[in-house]
Design a protein around this motif. Structure first.
Motif, PDB file in Angstrom:
ATOM      1  N   PHE A  64    -123.333  45.016  58.965  1.00 64.04           N
ATOM      2  CA  PHE A  64    -123.583  45.196  57.531  1.00 64.04           C
ATOM      3  C   PHE A  64    -123.280  46.578  56.981  1.00 64.04           C
ATOM      4  N   HIS A  65    -123.041  47.617  57.823  1.00 60.34           N
ATOM      5  CA  HIS A  65    -122.905  48.934  57.208  1.00 60.34           C
ATOM      6  C   HIS A  65    -121.617  49.079  56.396  1.00 60.34           C
ATOM      7  N   MET A  66    -120.462  48.634  56.922  1.00 58.61           N
ATOM      8  CA  MET A  66    -119.244  48.691  56.115  1.00 58.61           C
ATOM      9  C   MET A  66    -119.245  47.657  54.997  1.00 58.61           C
ATOM     10  N   PRO A  67    -119.750  46.433  55.211  1.00 58.38           N
ATOM     11  CA  PRO A  67    -119.890  45.529  54.061  1.00 58.38           C
ATOM     12  C   PRO A  67    -120.714  46.136  52.933  1.00 58.38           C
ATOM     13  N   ALA A  68    -121.791  46.846  53.258  1.00 60.03           N
ATOM     14  CA  ALA A  68    -122.585  47.498  52.209  1.00 60.03           C
ATOM     15  C   ALA A  68    -121.766  48.558  51.490  1.00 60.03           C
ATOM     16  N   PHE A  69    -121.032  49.343  52.245  1.00 58.63           N
ATOM     17  CA  PHE A  69    -120.148  50.366  51.682  1.00 58.63           C
ATOM     18  C   PHE A  69    -119.153  49.724  50.705  1.00 58.63           C
ATOM     19  N   VAL A  70    -118.548  48.602  51.126  1.00 59.53           N
ATOM     20  CA  VAL A  70    -117.512  47.951  50.324  1.00 59.53           C
ATOM     21  C   VAL A  70    -118.112  47.267  49.093  1.00 59.53           C
ATOM     22  N   VAL A  71    -119.286  46.656  49.238  1.00 59.75           N
ATOM     23  CA  VAL A  71    -119.940  46.023  48.087  1.00 59.75           C
ATOM     24  C   VAL A  71    -120.222  47.056  46.999  1.00 59.75           C
ATOM     25  N   VAL A  72    -120.750  48.218  47.391  1.00 59.45           N
ATOM     26  CA  VAL A  72    -121.040  49.265  46.415  1.00 59.45           C
ATOM     27  C   VAL A  72    -119.747  49.766  45.775  1.00 59.45           C
ATOM     28  N   ALA A  73    -118.687  49.902  46.578  1.00 65.24           N
ATOM     29  CA  ALA A  73    -117.389  50.308  46.026  1.00 65.24           C
ATOM     30  C   ALA A  73    -116.899  49.294  45.002  1.00 65.24           C
ATOM     31  N   GLY A  74    -117.081  48.001  45.289  1.00 62.16           N
ATOM     32  CA  GLY A  74    -116.687  46.976  44.335  1.00 62.16           C
ATOM     33  C   GLY A  74    -117.505  47.041  43.059  1.00 62.16           C
ATOM     34  N   TYR A  75    -118.799  47.297  43.191  1.00 57.62           N
ATOM     35  CA  TYR A  75    -119.656  47.388  42.007  1.00 57.62           C
ATOM     36  C   TYR A  75    -119.213  48.520  41.089  1.00 57.62           C
ATOM     37  N   PHE A  76    -118.780  49.631  41.676  1.00 52.19           N
ATOM     38  CA  PHE A  76    -118.332  50.766  40.871  1.00 52.19           C
ATOM     39  C   PHE A  76    -116.893  50.608  40.398  1.00 52.19           C
ATOM     40  N   SER A  77    -116.267  49.496  40.727  1.00 56.00           N
ATOM     41  CA  SER A  77    -114.897  49.244  40.272  1.00 56.00           C
ATOM     42  C   SER A  77    -114.852  48.222  39.148  1.00 56.00           C
ATOM     43  N   ARG A  78    -116.003  47.808  38.645  1.00 60.75           N
ATOM     44  CA  ARG A  78    -116.036  46.725  37.655  1.00 60.75           C
ATOM     45  C   ARG A  78    -115.251  47.040  36.395  1.00 60.75           C
ATOM     46  N   SER A  79    -115.158  48.309  36.034  1.00 58.89           N
ATOM     47  CA  SER A  79    -114.506  48.672  34.781  1.00 58.89           C
ATOM     48  C   SER A  79    -113.036  49.025  34.945  1.00 58.89           C
ATOM     49  N   PHE A  80    -112.502  48.889  36.166  1.00 61.88           N
ATOM     50  CA  PHE A  80    -111.102  49.252  36.366  1.00 61.88           C
ATOM     51  C   PHE A  80    -110.199  48.273  35.627  1.00 61.88           C
ATOM     52  N   ASP A  81    -109.381  48.796  34.731  1.00 57.50           N
ATOM     53  CA  ASP A  81    -108.526  47.951  33.903  1.00 57.50           C
ATOM     54  C   ASP A  81    -107.046  48.318  34.002  1.00 57.50           C
ATOM     55  N   ALA A  82    -106.688  49.141  34.975  1.00 58.77           N
ATOM     56  CA  ALA A  82    -105.296  49.554  35.190  1.00 58.77           C
ATOM     57  C   ALA A  82    -104.740  50.346  34.017  1.00 58.77           C
ATOM     58  N   SER A  83    -105.597  50.942  33.211  1.00 61.58           N
ATOM     59  CA  SER A  83    -105.136  51.810  32.129  1.00 61.58           C
ATOM     60  C   SER A  83    -104.590  53.102  32.725  1.00 61.58           C
ATOM     61  N   PRO A  84    -103.774  53.844  31.986  1.00 55.72           N
ATOM     62  CA  PRO A  84    -103.220  55.093  32.537  1.00 55.72           C
ATOM     63  C   PRO A  84    -104.298  56.050  33.040  1.00 55.72           C
ATOM     64  N   ARG A  85    -105.419  56.145  32.329  1.00 56.13           N
ATOM     65  CA  ARG A  85    -106.484  57.057  32.762  1.00 56.13           C
ATOM     66  C   ARG A  85    -107.079  56.604  34.089  1.00 56.13           C
ATOM     67  N   ARG A  86    -107.326  55.294  34.215  1.00 52.90           N
ATOM     68  CA  ARG A  86    -107.882  54.778  35.477  1.00 52.90           C
ATOM     69  C   ARG A  86    -106.890  54.951  36.626  1.00 52.90           C
ATOM     70  N   LEU A  87    -105.605  54.719  36.344  1.00 49.59           N
ATOM     71  CA  LEU A  87    -104.596  54.850  37.392  1.00 49.59           C
ATOM     72  C   LEU A  87    -104.466  56.294  37.842  1.00 49.59           C
ATOM     73  N   ARG A  88    -104.571  57.242  36.900  1.00 43.89           N
ATOM     74  CA  ARG A  88    -104.540  58.653  37.289  1.00 43.89           C
ATOM     75  C   ARG A  88    -105.661  58.971  38.265  1.00 43.89           C
ATOM     76  N   ARG A  89    -106.848  58.473  37.953  1.00 39.70           N
ATOM     77  CA  ARG A  89    -107.996  58.760  38.808  1.00 39.70           C
ATOM     78  C   ARG A  89    -107.882  58.046  40.156  1.00 39.70           C
ATOM     79  N   LEU A  90    -107.241  56.886  40.157  1.00 39.84           N
ATOM     80  CA  LEU A  90    -107.029  56.175  41.417  1.00 39.84           C
ATOM     81  C   LEU A  90    -106.061  56.946  42.310  1.00 39.84           C
ATOM     82  N   VAL A  91    -105.013  57.488  41.697  1.00 41.96           N
ATOM     83  CA  VAL A  91    -104.027  58.248  42.470  1.00 41.96           C
ATOM     84  C   VAL A  91    -104.639  59.533  43.010  1.00 41.96           C
TER      85      VAL A  91
END
Length: 375
Positions: A64-91
């Motif tokens: 469960f430790h990496m699944p927990a890590f990944v679940v939280v990462a997914g929760y914080f990705s809910r607003s990702f919309d592939a906009s230029p600002r989001r893509l800059r931060r992803l890069v």
């Protein structure tokens, strides 16, 4: 499970008396405790031979430790919309650290493993860097999962298909990326009320026998099955099972791991603690502790016989916890910020907008939920 809409999930208003932008202590606590388990799991790895107890603890934590890590990462990705600002931060927050640490780990491996000819390959994630490559891919596909009607069953179907396809190979560690995908999508589907549900007193009480039972099952399973089922890096055929086993084992493992993640989150403190501020630096701890973990065996840290005795196991666990805690502290983050959170405004159009959007680590490249969102 409530399904997400195609738009960003609205956040709960912050509690009175707290600034709207204040970080939620619950998530920072969860991230710190998860990275603590990651580090201790790596420290236990050389101690498993000859110790059924350590092997059981190792299997239990890896469930469960990496699944927990990944679940939280997914929760914080809910607003990702592939906009230029989001893509800059992803890069800048994910892709560039991947390049830096993939190169650094390759050079480190050349020394610790005495492999001077090992090439630097950005297509073959080394050691811990697989998570950055996977996070980059998961985030890019977020708009797809936010728009389909049944994202979690679809993601689970992708994971099942991947587990039955050994020909996927090791490029970008796609096998692990696809098998961990359902946990990321689960995080995308979660809402504040789901976290409030697992934080209820009844959930905390139920988590105790579930954890105890899981530890007992892990102890029973050590001589009977491979813990590699929880690593999600191999196909079922590579684990010595027939192809059709992926149809059964992938959903079963996902269900078991998700249950344990819920139990883990049930016991995460919701209030501010001494380690809350460390939750903002978990990616630093994750990537940096790997150099210590990889060097520990070549340096002979596990050679003394007493290290493999009960007292030695306790000492190793304490050292691992201390090391990763130090690596999450603000001084260490300031030292390595140039590679983890680089300022690359010069590389993008609309530099003014880039300056107004500070780069941050992988879990916070999107706005934090307001304080008080999860109690």
């Amino acid at each position: 499970m409530a399904q997400p809409s195609a738009t960003a999930v609205p956040s709960t208003p912050p509690q009175p008396g707290r600034p709207a932008g204040e970080r939620d202590a619950f998530f920072d606590n969860a991230k710190y405790l998860a990275i603590l388990l990651v580090a201790t799991g790596h420290a236990w790895e050389p101690l498993r031979d000859g110790s059924r107890t350590v092997s059981a603890l190792y299997m239990f934590v890896y469930a469960f430790h990496m699944p927990a890590f990944v679940v939280v990462a997914g929760y914080f990705s809910r607003s990702f919309d592939a906009s230029p600002r989001r893509l800059r931060r992803l890069v800048t927050g994910v892709a560039l650290p991947y390049v830096v640490f993939e190169t650094a780990y390759t050079l480190w491996t050349r020394w610790t493993d005495d492999a001077p000819d090992r090439p630097v390959s950005l297509l073959d994630p080394l050691y811990l860097t697989w998570f950055l490559a996977a996070l980059f891919i998961w985030r890019l596909t977020t708009p797809v999962w936010r728009s389909v009607r049944w994202p979690l069953p679809l993601a689970l179907g992708v994971a099942v298909a991947a587990s039955m396809t050994p020909s996927i190979g090791e490029g970008l560690d796609l096998q692990r990326t696809l098998q961990f995908l359902p946990y990321f999508v689960l995080g995308l589907c979660l809402k504040p009320e789901h976290f409030r549900l697992v934080r209820r007193r009844s959930a905390r009480v139920l988590a105790v026998p579930v954890f105890a039972g899981a530890l007992g099952v892990a102890y029973w399973a050590v001589p009977r099955m491979s813990g590699a089922w929880f690593y999600h890096r191999d196909s079922v055929q590579e684990l010595g099972a027939p192809g059709w086993a992926g149809l059964v084992m992938t959903p079963v493992v996902f269900g078991c791991s998700t249950l344990l993640v819920a139990c883990f989150l049930a016991w995460v403190p919701g209030r501010r603690t001494w380690f809350t501020t460390l939750g903002a630096g978990t990616l630093y701890g994750y990537l940096l502790h790997g150099f210590v973990a990889q060097g520990s065996e070549p340096w002979g840290w596990y050679d003394p016989a007493w290290v493999h005795e009960p007292l030695g196991i306790v000492v190793v666990t304490a050292v691992a916890a201390t090391v990763v805690t130090v690596l999450c502290t603000p001084p260490v983050r300031r030292l390595f910020r140039c590679v983890m959170e680089p300022d690359l405004t010069w590389a993008f159009h609309d530099r003014g907008a880039a300056r107004r959007t500070p780069v941050s680590h992988a879990f916070a490249t999107l706005p934090e939920p307001p304080a008080g969102e999860v109690r």
